[in-house]
Design an enzyme around this catalytic site. Structure first.
Site, PDB file in Angstrom:
ATOM      1  CE1 TYR A   1      33.016  24.333  52.254  1.00  0.00           C
ATOM      2  CE2 TYR A   1      33.708  25.048  50.064  1.00  0.00           C
ATOM      3  CZ  TYR A   1      33.979  24.405  51.260  1.00  0.00           C
ATOM      4  OH  TYR A   1      35.211  23.839  51.457  1.00  0.00           O
TER       5      TYR A   1
ATOM      6  N   GLY B   1      28.156  24.471  48.511  1.00  0.00           N
ATOM      7  CA  GLY B   1      28.595  23.085  48.506  1.00  0.00           C
ATOM      8  C   GLY B   1      28.182  22.416  49.793  1.00  0.00           C
TER       9      GLY B   1
ATOM     10  CE  LYS C   1      16.123  20.038  24.727  1.00  0.00           C
ATOM     11  NZ  LYS C   1      16.638  18.809  24.118  1.00  0.00           N
TER      12      LYS C   1
END
Ligand code: XMP
Length: 537
Positions: free
Chosen positions: A101, A73, A393
């Site tokens: 993080y 992050g 996808k």
């Protein structure tokens, strides 16, 4: 791709969500790679989903994942508003892997320390392995890993030990073997991390003891069973677009409920040359799935008369689509369910959002208002069936292929809902549609003929409203230019112009100017995204 959210989220039971599926949960702390981690896990044939970092330990316990990954992050753990996790997570007894993080947060919450590093580390670093077992089995000593951090761990919490370091980062991989808590300062999920996938497999299989239950075949069996359970003998309506999502959806539903499914194709008049005919023929003759063809070309065209503003075009097309859809569904109905091709990236909170650095919250980004067959309003009187809402996808493509869709649909390039209307700059008229269709067909033919189809993400022509002077034979011409747009991309969010051979450009340019009446000049768009977008409107 931005899509309208589901009509009513609670009505949407997701087939494929049966409780027997083992999972790894990713808690998203704002990393641009959270979704990528989920995809990497799924490549190991284990189901993975992304949840907001605030998800409580109680909810996690109910979901009972086999493991949890804390994403990276943009924050520093010492920022006032740095995102925190529920500390009860450490007591669940579920293995946790913290990435960047995520690792720093783990260290801080468990009593160690993290400080701003003397030198921020970005890019490739060689991982020096101190303990080659466990998480680092099959990860080569000296293997390249991708680093991106400004803070570093300076003191490990009690119970933790170092498994690897780099020149700049003493604690690049850490573990508390007893509690099954692990941390890596690098990003194993990105392609630049050579043995990153081996590390992920170790976490999934050695540490979390998962089994490979997330396979295409298993998904199809479960989805069909779940569709039957959800809709019973009720009728389902599906708006077909001809893309891989709605076609795969049609196949799955047809397998599950046969003629209780009604497929409808609304021809707005903005598709590529021969595509509506081809789609109808394929479904009818080769798949034996009947499709209601709705000829609405004139309706759409008259709505666009005198309209030149791109957003206004999109809005009008979207509205008209809904009106035609409502009329036709009344004519063909009544239906209890509407099938939607919602995909996983449309469902997770992190899709199409950026982290606001000031508040640490995710905020939506909107550049264009997209329209597609999922873009229906919230107040339609249907319940939803969304069998693809758990899939990425590439997973939809695998399912499509496995149930027998031909490659021409499985690998079809993305095509925008408003179609050629947003590739005609200025007013859309029947004449201009015909010009663009002919130019576009030549681009497609040559892309295929020269074997470039799989090397580009999209390739198409754009028609401009201006005119320029040319000469043909002994005659002066004064006609429109066509722009070639050929791009390479991973996900459509960013793109680069495709470096296609000059020979291709030469043939396409010659053919368009010679064969398409009304065009006397061809130019090439060499803008990346950003700052350009892929489509011109
Ligand atoms: P842009 O032009 O925003 O396009 O860079 C990114 C990708 O999205 C496609 N696109 C759309 N797809 N409905 C869709 O289903 C739309 O309204 C729409 N507009 C753009 C575009 O073709 C590219 O792949």
């Amino acid at each position: 791709m931005v899509q309208t959210p589901p009509l009513s989220a609670d009505a949407a039971i997701a087939p494929g969500e049966s409780p027997d599926v083992q999972s790894i949960v990713i808690l998203d702390f704002g990393s641009q790679y959270s979704e990528l981690i989920a995809r990497r896990i799924r490549e190991t044939q284990v189901y993975s989903e992304v949840l907001p970092y605030r998800t409580s330990a109680a909810e996690l316990s109910e979901r009972a994942p086999k493991g949890i990954i804390f994403s990276g992050g943009p924050s520093s753990v010492y920022d006032d508003r740095a995102p925190q996790c529920d500390p009860e997570i450490w007591n669940l007894g579920i293995p946790v892997l913290g990435v960047c993080y995520g690792m720093q947060l783990m260290v801080k919450q468990l009593g160690g320390s993290v400080e701003r590093a003397e030198r921020a580390e970005y890019g490739k670093a060689a991982l020096q392995i101190d303990d080659p077992t466990d998480l680092l089995t099959n990860v080569a000593d000296g293997s390249t890993m991708w680093m991106s951090h400004g803070d570093s761990v300076t003191e490990l919490p009690s119970g933790f030990e170092r498994l690897a370091h780099t020149d700049n980062t003493p604690d690049a991989t850490i573990a508390d073997h007893t509690r099954k808590l692990y941390g890596v300062q690098f990003h194993p999920e990105v392609v630049h991390s050579e043995d990153g996938q081996a590390l992920i497999r170790n976490f999934v299989y050695h540490i979390c003891k998962c089994e490979p239950t997330w396979t295409t075949e298993a998904f199809i069996d479960r989805a069909i069973a779940d569709i039957r359970k959800q809709v019973g003998d009720k009728r389902v309506l599906l708006a077909l677009s001809g893309g891989v999502d709605s076609s795969t959806l049609a196949f799955l539903l047809h397998k599950a409920i046969g003629d209780k499914l009604t497929c409808m194709f609304i021809d707005q008049g903005f598709m590529r040359k021969y595509e509506p005919e081809r789609l109808m023929k394929l479904f009818k003759e080769e798949f034996a799935i009947s499709v209601e063809y709705v000829q609405a070309r004139d309706r759409f065209l008259s709505k666009l008369k005198d309209i030149t503003d791109p957003e206004e075009k999109r809005r009008l097309i979207g509205h008209e689509f809904i009106r035609v859809f409502e009329e036709e569904s009344t004519r063909l109905g009544p239906f209890d369910y509407l099938a939607q091709g919602t995909l996983y990236p449309d469902v997770i909170e992190s899709a199409n959002t950026n982290i606001d650095p000031k508040t640490g919250e995710r905020v939506a980004v909107k550049i264009k208002s997209h329209h597609n067959v999922g873009g229906l309003p919230k107040d339609l009187q249907f319940k939803l069936v969304e069998p693809l809402r758990k899939l990425f996808k590439d997973e939809v493509r695998k399912v499509g292929r496995a149930i027998g869709l031909p490659e021409e649909i499985v690998n079809r390039h993305p095509f925008p809902g408003p179609g050629l209307a947003i590739r005609i700059i200025g007013e859309v008229t029947a004449e201009r549609l015909n010009i663009l269709r002919d130019a576009d067909l030549i681009v497609r033919q040559e892309i295929n003929r020269q074997g470039l189809y799989h090397q580009v993400w999209q390739s198409f022509a754009v028609l401009l409203p201006i005119r320029s002077v040319g000469v043909m034979g002994d005659q002066r011409t004064y006609a429109h230019p066509v722009i070639l747009r050929l791009v390479q991309s991973e996900d459509g969010m960013t793109a680069d112009w495709a470096r296609v051979p000059y020979e291709f450009l030469e043939i396409v340019s010659n053919r368009i100017v010679n064969e398409v009446k009304g065009v006397n000049r061809v130019a090439l768009d060499i803008t990346s995204k950003p700052p350009g977008t892929i489509e011109w409107e």
